[in-house]
Scaffold this active site. Structure first.
Site, PDB file in Angstrom:
ATOM      1  N   ASN A   9       0.881  -1.168   0.000  1.00 54.19           N
ATOM      2  CA  ASN A   9       0.000   0.000   0.000  1.00 54.19           C
ATOM      3  C   ASN A   9       0.916   1.215   0.000  1.00 54.19           C
ATOM      4  OD1 ASN A   9      -1.831   2.031   0.482  1.00 54.19           O
ATOM      5  ND2 ASN A   9      -2.300   1.410   2.588  1.00 54.19           N
ATOM      6  N   LYS A  11       0.234   4.260  -0.384  1.00 51.78           N
ATOM      7  CA  LYS A  11      -0.383   5.473   0.188  1.00 51.78           C
ATOM      8  C   LYS A  11      -0.096   6.680  -0.716  1.00 51.78           C
ATOM      9  CE  LYS A  11      -0.124   3.314   4.676  1.00 51.78           C
ATOM     10  NZ  LYS A  11      -0.113   3.447   6.106  1.00 51.78           N
ATOM     11  N   HIS A  96      -9.519   1.539   4.476  1.00 58.97           N
ATOM     12  CA  HIS A  96      -8.279   1.724   5.243  1.00 58.97           C
ATOM     13  C   HIS A  96      -8.538   2.706   6.382  1.00 58.97           C
ATOM     14  CE1 HIS A  96      -4.214   2.811   6.325  1.00 58.97           C
ATOM     15  NE2 HIS A  96      -3.839   1.682   5.760  1.00 58.97           N
ATOM     16  N   GLU A  98      -6.900   5.078   7.503  1.00 56.51           N
ATOM     17  CA  GLU A  98      -6.621   6.483   7.177  1.00 56.51           C
ATOM     18  C   GLU A  98      -7.797   7.097   6.423  1.00 56.51           C
ATOM     19  OE1 GLU A  98      -2.843   5.672   5.355  1.00 56.51           O
ATOM     20  OE2 GLU A  98      -2.045   5.149   7.330  1.00 56.51           O
ATOM     21  N   GLU A 168      -5.649  -4.397  10.439  1.00 54.32           N
ATOM     22  CA  GLU A 168      -4.587  -3.420  10.663  1.00 54.32           C
ATOM     23  C   GLU A 168      -4.885  -2.620  11.930  1.00 54.32           C
ATOM     24  OE1 GLU A 168      -2.484  -2.429   6.708  1.00 54.32           O
ATOM     25  OE2 GLU A 168      -4.245  -1.158   6.855  1.00 54.32           O
ATOM     26  N   GLY A 174       2.457   2.456  10.702  1.00 53.71           N
ATOM     27  CA  GLY A 174       3.464   3.497  10.531  1.00 53.71           C
ATOM     28  C   GLY A 174       4.137   3.925  11.826  1.00 53.71           C
ATOM     29  N   SER A 214       3.239  -1.920  10.423  1.00 57.88           N
ATOM     30  CA  SER A 214       4.685  -2.017  10.689  1.00 57.88           C
ATOM     31  C   SER A 214       5.245  -3.413  10.434  1.00 57.88           C
ATOM     32  CB  SER A 214       5.008  -1.542  12.109  1.00 57.88           C
ATOM     33  OG  SER A 214       4.636  -0.186  12.271  1.00 57.88           O
TER      34      SER A 214
END
Ligand code: PGA
Length: 251
Positions: A9, A11, A96, A98, A168, A174, A214
């Site tokens: 991904n 991003k 996702h 985000e 996730e 991250g 991560s």
């Protein structure tokens, strides 16, 4: 048969030229990856066409990172599932954290997006995961169960053949903090049960459930060794072809 998948991904990273270079580097190393591991790169919309070209003839599949919740028309700035499919992409990531956190993605919108993605022949990498407060309050099983039911329970067992779930935990994305293999495994097993409750044991058995957050070459082996973990959705480490491939070779 449950598919093993390692998906990148990207991003909002890389220019088009950098993205094409990265895709070519992934293709160049992809032969090292065992044949039973599906490799996917998830790129920004702008990159889909040129990256599709760079992936031609390789085993690497292409994904978008999102698609619109409307079919077509006056929705300035949106990119439809049909448009994504027309680039040569065969997947899209949906839900996702985000997108949920920064762009108001609701379960209702995700139902529409999933419908349109499937109707246009795209596979869906559907993301779920709790945030840190929810984990600390001990609500992680409930959050992930609710997110899964709220969207996927609107679909059929046949639809599930085109859906992959990615767990996730938001606190691991991250941040360099990975869920332990045990923490990930217990949630994956829970998700598989949620799938089984609605769609039956065989659909749940066949469902690919990825871990994301991560994930890197140094921890992938231990995570992927868990019985209910079928691969990874990789953010930061997918921006380096070497690391991405090393993760895919961790099976
Ligand atoms: P990360 O991101 O690997 O950089 O933690 C994973 C993701 O958000 O898909």
């Amino acid at each position: 048969m449950r598919k093993k998948i390692v998906a990148g991904n990207w991003k909002m990273n890389t220019t088009v030229a950098e993205g094409v270079e990265l895709a070519k580097a992934v293709v160049a190393k992809s032969a090292e990856v065992p044949a039973d591991v599906t490799l996917i790169v998830g790129t920004p919309f702008t990159h889909l066409c040129p990256v599709a070209e760079a992936l031609k003839g390789s085993k690497v599949e292409l994904s978008a990172e999102n698609c619109a919740d409307k079919e077509k028309g006056a929705y300035t700035g949106e990119v439809s599932a049909a448009m994504v499919a027309s680039t040569g992409a065969s997947w899209t990531i949906l839900g996702h954290s985000e997108r949920r956190q920064y762009y108001g993605e609701t379960d209702e919108k995700l139902v529409e997006k999933t419908k349109l993605a499937l109707a246009n022949g795209l596979g869906v990498i559907f993301c779920v995961g709790e945030n840190l407060d929810e984990r600390e309050a001990g609500k992680h099983f409930d959050v992930v169960t609710d997110q899964t039911k709220a969207v996927l329970y609107n679909f059929t067992a046949e639809d599930m053949a085109k859906v992959v779930i990615a767990y996730e935990p938001v606190w691991a994305i991250g941040t360099g903090k990975t869920a332990t293999a045990e923490q990930a495994e217990e949630i994956h097993a829970c998700i598989r049960k949620v799938v089984a409750d609605k769609f039956g044991a065989q659909v749940a058995e066949d469902m690919t459930i990825l871990y994301g957050g991560s994930c890197k070459p140094s921890n992938a082996k231990e995570i992927f060794a868990q019985p209910d973990i079928d691969g990874g959705l990789i953010g930061g480490a997918a921006l380096k072809a070497e690391d991405f491939i090393a993760i895919a070779m961790s099976y």
